[in-house]
Structures are given as structure tokens and as C-alpha cells.
Motif scaffolding. Structure first.
Motif, short mmCIF file in Angstrom:
data_model
loop_
_atom_site.label_atom_id
_atom_site.label_comp_id
_atom_site.label_asym_id
_atom_site.label_seq_id
_atom_site.Cartn_x
_atom_site.Cartn_y
_atom_site.Cartn_z
N GLY A 289 0.80 -1.21 0.00
CA GLY A 289 0.00 0.00 0.00
C GLY A 289 0.83 1.26 0.00
N GLU A 293 0.53 4.41 -2.67
CA GLU A 293 0.25 5.77 -2.21
C GLU A 293 1.33 6.75 -2.67
OE1 GLU A 293 -2.46 7.16 -0.71
OE2 GLU A 293 -3.23 5.23 -1.40
N ALA A 415 -15.41 -4.16 -0.27
CA ALA A 415 -15.02 -3.95 1.12
C ALA A 415 -15.69 -4.98 2.00
CB ALA A 415 -15.42 -2.55 1.56
N SER A 455 -7.25 -0.85 0.44
CA SER A 455 -6.60 -0.03 1.47
C SER A 455 -5.22 -0.55 1.85
CB SER A 455 -7.50 0.04 2.71
OG SER A 455 -7.75 -1.27 3.20
N GLU A 456 -4.99 -1.84 1.64
CA GLU A 456 -3.71 -2.44 2.03
C GLU A 456 -2.75 -2.62 0.87
OE1 GLU A 456 -4.48 -6.00 4.16
OE2 GLU A 456 -5.54 -4.99 5.80
#
Length: 609
Positions: A289, A293, A415, A455-456
Motif C-alpha cells: 500500500g 500511495e 469492502a 486499502s492495504e
């Protein structure tokens, strides 16, 4: 004191309450008016009178792909669920029938009228026997318990290869794998002409609701006969497309002029043919992640999306692998263009070419926004992929996907906030549901990268044909991609040529490609031979292409021929000469002279069968 007959002034709170009530009434009226306008501007409903319905552009492409390349040319859409708890098969059958009856596209059949596909919608609900025929139950409880999951996974791959008959339907099948009385694995398989990935999520959610049977599938304000159906979208979208298509095709002709015809990847071939009975296989890797980012932040101005930076890194590595300064890949486009279509099952996705140059050796900080701009420009000029191919008229060869041979797919992540979340939730008390992902064995491309961002980090899944590439080579490519993305995140200002990986996929000496060579312009394998009824073939070329003066060596595809032209010429040859011609023959010999020799050979062969 107020004059007689004058009402007493309202208190401030009462006045405020009255004003609020007036505002609510006004808001209600405005909302009602907006709904009326929306209904007028929405998707028009077709008469439900049993007449044939035009296919959408997306359906047309898939119909042509199957006519030209066979069922394997359009891999199905699948959704897998793991259900733990007692499962009532009769209840499941009834639930599936309710869902299928709600979406006629799942039982739509396809016919050819004047060389174009049309939809034949179902006119009656499913019978009980028809509902039962949509489900295959495979009981695996005979196998030793530790082996059942692996056996279920293998059988799911086989079930995912189910071939649907477009002329007879239906376009959906549900395989139930029973591991034990309270453990089941479900695989829903749909032909891509009737569903996309979003549709698969809708179907699993509706199947759970129908099985649970504690809520209606229909919204209270949407009567069954007024719900939009995919056929409504097909007619509506085709009418909208006709207005913008000429301008958009001009854009694609300009963009793809002079593009290299084939992207030959320098990946090592397998030492032994075959892949254990599989046509395709996959390699999966993860990108941390933190790397994603950092890459998202390298753009000038607004942050880039995770999928954009992953695509940009993928393009860099593809160019190196192929020894190119520019690459063309395919991306998936489309979506439901009106809120009324959000709950409609069908195929709303198409393909778009993406051509990007690295000739100026940019830094990743400038290259990634370039990819974003190229994507945005392409999406703003969306056109049916088969029409783009016809407009560009690239050189064609059997087994070679036109315009691009590598596909990038944005995979949406579901999710899972906790137990019972996600598309597999909601089957009722006693049943725990979870997504059960399985591979699909088949692809029309040399390489497909499905990228899911969460998210990871990101999960990258590469699908490749077992007969073309060694698994070790694709695994090395995948590892190099992860390494390259990490290096680009650390050095976004460096020229791309200076950000290198070990390139472990590259063999000492690349073996000759097993791919069929593209014929040179004006030639074919038999272009020098003028045999067979060439004059009649010239007339066929001219008739289908709508042009006069077709010569012996005029290339079908260089003069505007496309997959639909192949279908039409093959049908006319079958009528006039009584010979079934495989589509590959047109790509191998695209001129009347060359095809004359092919037709003579096929006529002789079929006379002796």
C-alpha cells in the motif's frame, strides 16, 4: 388593538412553522417535477410485443467475436460463493427462477437478420423443469475431506468453461458443489453477452434476497412491467451512438494511424507444449500500500488513481519487454450511463485501445499524468470496438487480437468490513456466505493484467496462454513489475531509461514466435495464385464492402472489411458454393486471388468427406 375582522398576527414560531411547511410543499412539487422530467429524459421502454430487438453495440461485438473466433473468444462472467450451513436446493432453484425471470436478458436468444444480430426476448416465465435445468449439482462428499476444496476448485474451472448456445440460450448456469451436508460452493456462470462484472454482483445479491424470501425484489415504485430492461438500453444506446459515431471514428483513425500491428513480448516460451490441460494460467503478486500511495502522489496537481499508476508502470515494463518505444494496450470501458440502469443486468462494457509513447524518455512524474490524459481522451471518444477496428483497418492474422494483444482490467474490490459483508451476504439465518473466487480458463489476449486496489495495497493478477509463455517467464515479469513500481515510487524524477529491473523473464536468445505472421499489404499466403472462382469472389468482396472495382489482390481488411464482413461473405459462400469456410481463412488469405485457392481446396476436401 387590531381593527375588527383583522386576524391576530401569528407568533414568530408559528410563522416559522408555516414557512417551513410552505418550503416542504414547494420542495415536494419541485421533486415531483424533476421526476417527471427524469422520466421523460430516461431510458424509453420498448413495447413488450415479442418482436426482435436490436442488439446493443456491446452485444454486437461479442456476437461477432463468437462467430469469428468461436465460444472461447468471449470468456464468460463468473461469480463464486462459499456457503456454510444447511442449503435447501429446492428453495435455491425457486430463487434462481425468480431472478432469471426478473432479467429477460438471461434467457434472450440471438438470431441473424440481414447480416446483423438481433435479440429474441423470452415471452413466458420459466417452468419448474426449465429452472431445474439451470442448476448442476455435483456431490463431492465421496472424496476424502482434505481433498474436497481442491477438487471443487478444479471442477469450478471446468464449469466456468461452459459453452452457451447464443441461438437457443439460456445464458446462465449455476453449479452447486456439495462438499458436505452443510458446506457448499456455488459458481454462477453467465455468457458475457448477457452480463458484466457488475451484473454478477447484482445477481448474487438478488439470489440471496430471493432465497431468503423476506423482501420483495421489486422496488415499491417500480412495477414489473415498467422496469427498464437491457433491451430498452440496447435500443436507446444505439440511437444515441448513431449521432456521434462518425466524429469519434475519425478520432480513432487519427490516433492509431501508423501504430505497430503486433506487440511481440520477449517472454520465454514453454519447454513442453500444453499447460496440464489448461488453455490459460495465472500469476498473482501484491504491491504494498505504501508504494501505491507514493505513486499516486507523483502527478502534477490532483492525485492520480491507483489504477492509473499501476497501468503506467505496466506500460513501461511492456515497452521494455517488447523492445518498443511506444505500446498499445486495451482497457475496459463503459458503465451504466443512466441511474435507471443501475439495477439492470446486462453487458455495459466494451474495449478501447490506449496508445502511449515513451520515445522522449520521460520521468514517471510526467509519464503517469500522460497516461491519465490518454485514458481520459479515449473515454471521451468511446466507440464500439468492432467499429474502431473497421475504421482503422489494421492488418489481420488468425489468432491475433486486432489493435492490441494485451489487456488491462480495473478490478473493483469489495469492502469486507466484517462477517456477512460483501456480495455473498444475506442468505438468511444459519447460512454464512463469503466470496469464492475462481479462475476462468480462456482468454483472447497474450496477457491480461487485472489490477485490484484496496486499502492495504494492490493485487495484480496476470493471465497468460500456456502454449505461448512459460510460467517462470510470466512469474519473472510479475516480480519485475512489483520491483519496478517500488523503484518508480522512490525515483519519480528520474528518466524511465534509468530506472531498471533485472528483467528475469528475458531468455538468452528469444525463440521464434509461434504467432502467425501478418501478410504483407496486398498479399496473402496464396496471393500469387489466381485459381478458383476469383471473379465471383471479387463480386462478393465488392458487394459486402459496398465499393466497385475490387481487384484480384485487394485486401479485404485494408478496404474497410471487418468481422461482420467476414460473417457476411462466409454466409454467401455457403449459399453459392455449398462450402463452410472457417473465419481464419479470411485472415490468412484476405484477397480474392488468395482466397480462390483456399476455396478450391476446401471444396475438394468437403466433397470427399
Amino acid at each position: 388593538m387590531n381593527p375588527p375582522g383583522t386576524p391576530a398576527p401569528a407568533s414568530a414560531p408559528a410563522a416559522a412553522a408555516a414557512a417551513a411547511a410552505d418550503r416542504r410543499v414547494l420542495a415536494a412539487r419541485l421533486l415531483a417535477a424533476r421526476r417527471q422530467v427524469s422520466a421523460v429524459r430516461g431510458v424509453p421502454r420498448l413495447p413488450r410485443d415479442g418482436r426482435p430487438v436490436v442488439c446493443s453495440a456491446e452485444q454486437r461485438r461479442l456476437w461477432l467475436a463468437e462467430r469469428i473466433g468461436g465460444p472461447a473468444a468471449s470468456p464468460p462472467v463468473t461469480a463464486g460463493l462459499a456457503l456454510d450451513g444447511p442449503l435447501d436446493l429446492d428453495r435455491l432453484t425457486a430463487a434462481l427462477a425468480a431472478v432469471v425471470d426478473r432479467h429477460p436478458v438471461l434467457r434472450t436468444r440471438y438470431a441473424e437478420v440481414d447480416g446483423e444480430p438481433v435479440q429474441l426476448l423470452p415471452e413466458t416465465p420459466l417452468t419448474h423443469s426449465q429452472s431445474a435445468s439451470l442448476i448442476d449439482l455435483l456431490d463431492l462428499s465421496f472424496a476424502p475431506e482434505p481433498e474436497r476444496e481442491a477438487l471443487a476448485a478444479a471442477l469450478a474451472v471446468e464449469a466456468g468453461g461452459h459453452r452457451f448456445d447464443l441461438a437457443s440460450g439460456p445464458m446462465l448456469r449455476l453449479t452447486v458443489l456439495r462438499l458436505a451436508a452443510d458446506r457448499h460452493r456455488l459458481l454462477l456462470v453467465c455468457h458475457h453477452i448477457a452480463a458484466d462484472a457488475r451484473s454478477a454482483d447484482l445477481l448474487t445479491a438478488e439470489l440471496a434476497a430471493a432465497y431468503r424470501a423476506d423482501e420483495a425484489l421489486d422496488a415499491p415504485d417500480a412495477p414489473a412491467d415498467d422496469r427498464p430492461q437491457y433491451a430498452d438500453y440496447a435500443a436507446w444506446s444505439r440511437s444515441r451512438l448513431d449521432r456521434v459515431l462518425p466524429e469519434r471514428l475519425a478520432y480513432w483513425r487519427h490516433l492509431l494511424a501508423g501504430a505497430p500491428p503486433v506487440l511481440e513480448l520477449g517472454l520465454d516460451a514453454p519447454k513442453a507444449p500444453g499447460g496440464g490441460g489448461r488453455r490459460t494460467a495465472t500469476v498473482a503478486v501484491r504491491v504494498p500500500g505504501a508504494v501505491v500511495e507514493r505513486l499516486r502522489a507523483v502527478g502534477d496537481g490532483a492525485r492520480l488513481t491507483g489504477h492509473t499508476v499501476l497501468l503506467a508502470g505496466f506500460l513501461v515494463l511492456l515497452a521494455r519487454c517488447a523492445g518498443r518505444r511506444e505500446v498499445a494496450v486495451g482497457v475496459v470501458s463503459g458503465g451504466r450511463p443512466h441511474p435507471e440502469l443501475d439495477a439492470v443486468v446486462g453487458c455495459f462494457t466494451d474495449l478501447l485501445p490506449l496508445r502511449v509513447s515513451l520515445a522522449d524518455d520521460p520521468a514517471f512524474r510526467s509519464f503517469a499524468p500522460r497516461v491519465r490524459e490518454a485514458l481520459a481522451a479515449g473515454l471521451a471518444q468511446t466507440a464500439p470496438f468492432d467499429r474502431i477496428v473497421s475504421a482503422v483497418a489494421p492488418r489481420r492474422a488468425p489468432g491475433v487480437h486486432p489493435l492490441f494483444q494485451v489487456l488491462f482490467v480495473e478490478r473493483t474490490e469489495v469492502a469486507t468490513a466484517g462477517p456477512g459483508a460483501g456480495p455473498g451476504a444475506g442468505w438468511g439465518p444459519g447460512l454464512d456466505a463469503a466470496p469464492w473466487g475462481q479462475e476462468v480458463d480462456g482468454s483472447a489476449y497474450d496477457l491480461v493484467l487485472a489490477a485490484g486496489v484496496g486499502s492495504e495495497g494492490a493485487e495484480l493478477v496476470l493471465t497468460y496462454p500456456c502454449e505461448r509463455f512459460a510460467r517462470s517467464a510470466v512469474a519473472g515479469f510479475a516480480d519485475a513489475l512489483v520491483e519496478l513500481l517500488a523503484l518508480l515510487a522512490e525515483r519519480p524524477e528520474a528518466p524511465l531509461s534509468g530506472v531498471r529491473t533485472a528483467e528475469p523473464w528475458r531468455p538468452p536468445a528469444a525463440p521464434p514466435s509461434a504467432r502467425p505472421a501478418l501478410p504483407a499489404a496486398g498479399e496473402g499466403p496464396a496471393a500469387g495464385e489466381v485459381s478458383g472462382p476469383v471473379a465471383e469472389l471479387r463480386a462478393l468482396w465488392a458487394e459486402v464492402l459496398g465499393r466497385e472495382g475490387v481487384g484480384d489482390h485487394d485486401d479485404l481488411f485494408a478496404h474497410g472489411g471487418d468481422s461482420l464482413a467476414v460473417v457476411r461473405i462466409a454466409a454467401r459462400i455457403a449459399e453459392r458454393f455449398g462450402v463452410d469456410v472457417p473465419a481464419s481463412a479470411f485472415f490468412e488469405s484476405p484477397t480474392p486471388a488468395g482466397f480462390g485457392a483456399v476455396l478450391a481446396r476446401l471444396t475438394e476436401e468437403q466433397q470427399h468427406v
